[in-house]
Design a protein around this motif. Structure first.
Motif, short mmCIF file in Angstrom:
data_model
loop_
_atom_site.label_atom_id
_atom_site.label_comp_id
_atom_site.label_asym_id
_atom_site.label_seq_id
_atom_site.Cartn_x
_atom_site.Cartn_y
_atom_site.Cartn_z
N HIS A 245 0.84 -1.21 0.00
CA HIS A 245 0.00 0.00 0.00
C HIS A 245 0.87 1.25 0.00
CE1 HIS A 245 -4.15 -1.20 0.68
NE2 HIS A 245 -3.76 -2.08 1.58
N GLY A 246 0.54 2.19 -0.87
CA GLY A 246 1.23 3.48 -0.85
C GLY A 246 1.05 4.18 0.49
N GLY A 247 -0.12 4.00 1.09
CA GLY A 247 -0.38 4.62 2.39
C GLY A 247 0.54 4.08 3.48
N HIS A 248 0.88 2.81 3.39
CA HIS A 248 1.80 2.23 4.37
C HIS A 248 3.18 2.86 4.22
CE1 HIS A 248 3.54 -0.63 7.14
NE2 HIS A 248 4.47 -0.90 6.24
N ILE A 249 3.61 3.05 2.98
CA ILE A 249 4.92 3.66 2.72
C ILE A 249 4.90 5.12 3.18
CG2 ILE A 249 6.61 4.28 0.94
CD1 ILE A 249 6.37 1.23 1.60
N LEU A 250 3.81 5.84 2.91
CA LEU A 250 3.71 7.24 3.36
C LEU A 250 3.78 7.33 4.88
CD1 LEU A 250 0.97 8.61 0.95
CD2 LEU A 250 3.33 9.40 1.12
N ASN A 251 3.14 6.40 5.57
CA ASN A 251 3.19 6.37 7.03
C ASN A 251 4.63 6.18 7.51
OD1 ASN A 251 2.22 6.24 9.72
ND2 ASN A 251 2.25 4.02 9.60
N MET A 252 5.34 5.25 6.88
CA MET A 252 6.74 5.03 7.24
C MET A 252 7.58 6.28 6.95
SD MET A 252 7.36 1.12 5.84
CE MET A 252 9.11 1.16 6.24
N MET A 253 7.31 6.94 5.83
CA MET A 253 8.04 8.15 5.47
C MET A 253 7.80 9.25 6.50
SD MET A 253 7.35 8.04 1.36
CE MET A 253 8.23 9.54 0.92
N ASP A 254 6.56 9.39 6.94
CA ASP A 254 6.24 10.41 7.94
C ASP A 254 6.96 10.12 9.26
OD1 ASP A 254 4.76 12.83 8.57
OD2 ASP A 254 3.51 11.57 9.87
N GLN A 255 7.03 8.84 9.63
CA GLN A 255 7.70 8.47 10.87
C GLN A 255 9.20 8.78 10.81
OE1 GLN A 255 6.87 4.42 12.17
NE2 GLN A 255 4.78 4.60 11.37
N ILE A 256 9.85 8.46 9.71
CA ILE A 256 11.29 8.71 9.64
C ILE A 256 11.58 10.20 9.50
CG2 ILE A 256 11.59 8.34 7.15
CD1 ILE A 256 14.27 6.93 7.85
N ALA A 257 10.70 10.95 8.83
CA ALA A 257 10.87 12.40 8.76
C ALA A 257 10.76 13.00 10.16
CB ALA A 257 9.82 13.02 7.82
N PHE A 258 9.80 12.51 10.94
CA PHE A 258 9.64 12.95 12.33
C PHE A 258 10.91 12.65 13.13
CE2 PHE A 258 8.89 11.56 16.68
CZ PHE A 258 8.36 12.71 17.25
N ALA A 259 11.42 11.42 12.99
CA ALA A 259 12.61 11.02 13.75
C ALA A 259 13.81 11.90 13.40
CB ALA A 259 12.92 9.55 13.50
N CYS A 260 14.03 12.13 12.11
CA CYS A 260 15.16 12.93 11.65
C CYS A 260 15.03 14.38 12.13
CB CYS A 260 15.23 12.86 10.13
SG CYS A 260 16.61 13.75 9.39
N ALA A 261 13.85 14.98 11.96
CA ALA A 261 13.63 16.37 12.36
C ALA A 261 13.73 16.53 13.88
CB ALA A 261 12.27 16.85 11.87
N SER A 262 13.18 15.58 14.62
CA SER A 262 13.23 15.65 16.08
C SER A 262 14.66 15.48 16.58
CB SER A 262 12.32 14.59 16.70
OG SER A 262 10.97 14.86 16.36
#
Length: 185
Positions: A34-51
């Motif tokens: 699912h593209g949505g699953h990949i987007l969710n993973m992308m949002d999580q790693i963006a959060f981790a990197c930014a935080s």
């Protein structure tokens, strides 16, 4: 209020990489992930990197262009890489790259790249200042400059199509070969 955090950080201090096995529960009806699953993973790693860069909780302000270039199959390993490309006063652009790998053959595919704008928040939920980044390579300078240009282009796009300035007649030529029909009332 004086800043207690470092004024600048090297990009590699906040880079994050994660790898996850794609399971049948992540797939759609055609057996692709699912593209949505990949987007969710992308949002999580963006959060981790930014935080990690800001030392604060961060929220997603916008996502710039997600193109799914290659499908991801069940059983493949998906690796996401995140890096700070740009820092403003309270926001940062996190560059993401998604690759999949067939475990049996070792074949790797670039699945997508995207840019997440993240905003740092303090304990009261207010935007808070962040450290800048130290640019040490031409590639890092290119990414920073590209982020500035992307922001400028976004502002121009928004203002050009604002209801206050948009003139329908100026854009009718775009519809000549489109799959649409205009019936203005």
């Amino acid at each position: 209020m004086p800043r207690t955090k470092e004024e600048f950080k090297h990009i590699n201090e906040s880079q994050v990489t994660i790898t996850q096995l794609m399971l049948p529960s992540h797939s759609n009806f055609s057996g692709k992930i699912h593209g949505g699953h990949i987007l969710n993973m992308m949002d999580q790693i963006a959060f981790a990197c930014a935080s990690k860069h800001s030392g604060n909780y961060c929220v997603t302000a916008s996502v710039n262009k997600v193109d799914f270039l290659n499908p991801i199959e069940v059983g493949e390993l998906v690796t996401l890489k995140a890096s700070i490309n740009f820092t403003g006063r309270t926001s940062m652009v996190v560059g993401l790259r998604v690759e999949s790998e067939n475990i049996r053959t070792g074949e790797k595919k670039h699945c997508n790249s995207s840019y997440f704008t993240m905003v740092a928040k303090d304990e009261n939920g207010k935007s808070t200042s962040i450290p800048g980044i130290i640019l040490t390579t031409k590639s890092e300078i290119r990414r920073f400059a590209r982020s500035i240009k992307r922001q400028e282009e976004s502002k121009n796009r928004t203002s050009r199509f604002s209801t206050k300035v948009f003139k329908t007649d100026d854009y009718l030529y775009l519809f000549e070969n489109s799959n649409s029909k205009i019936e203005l009332k």
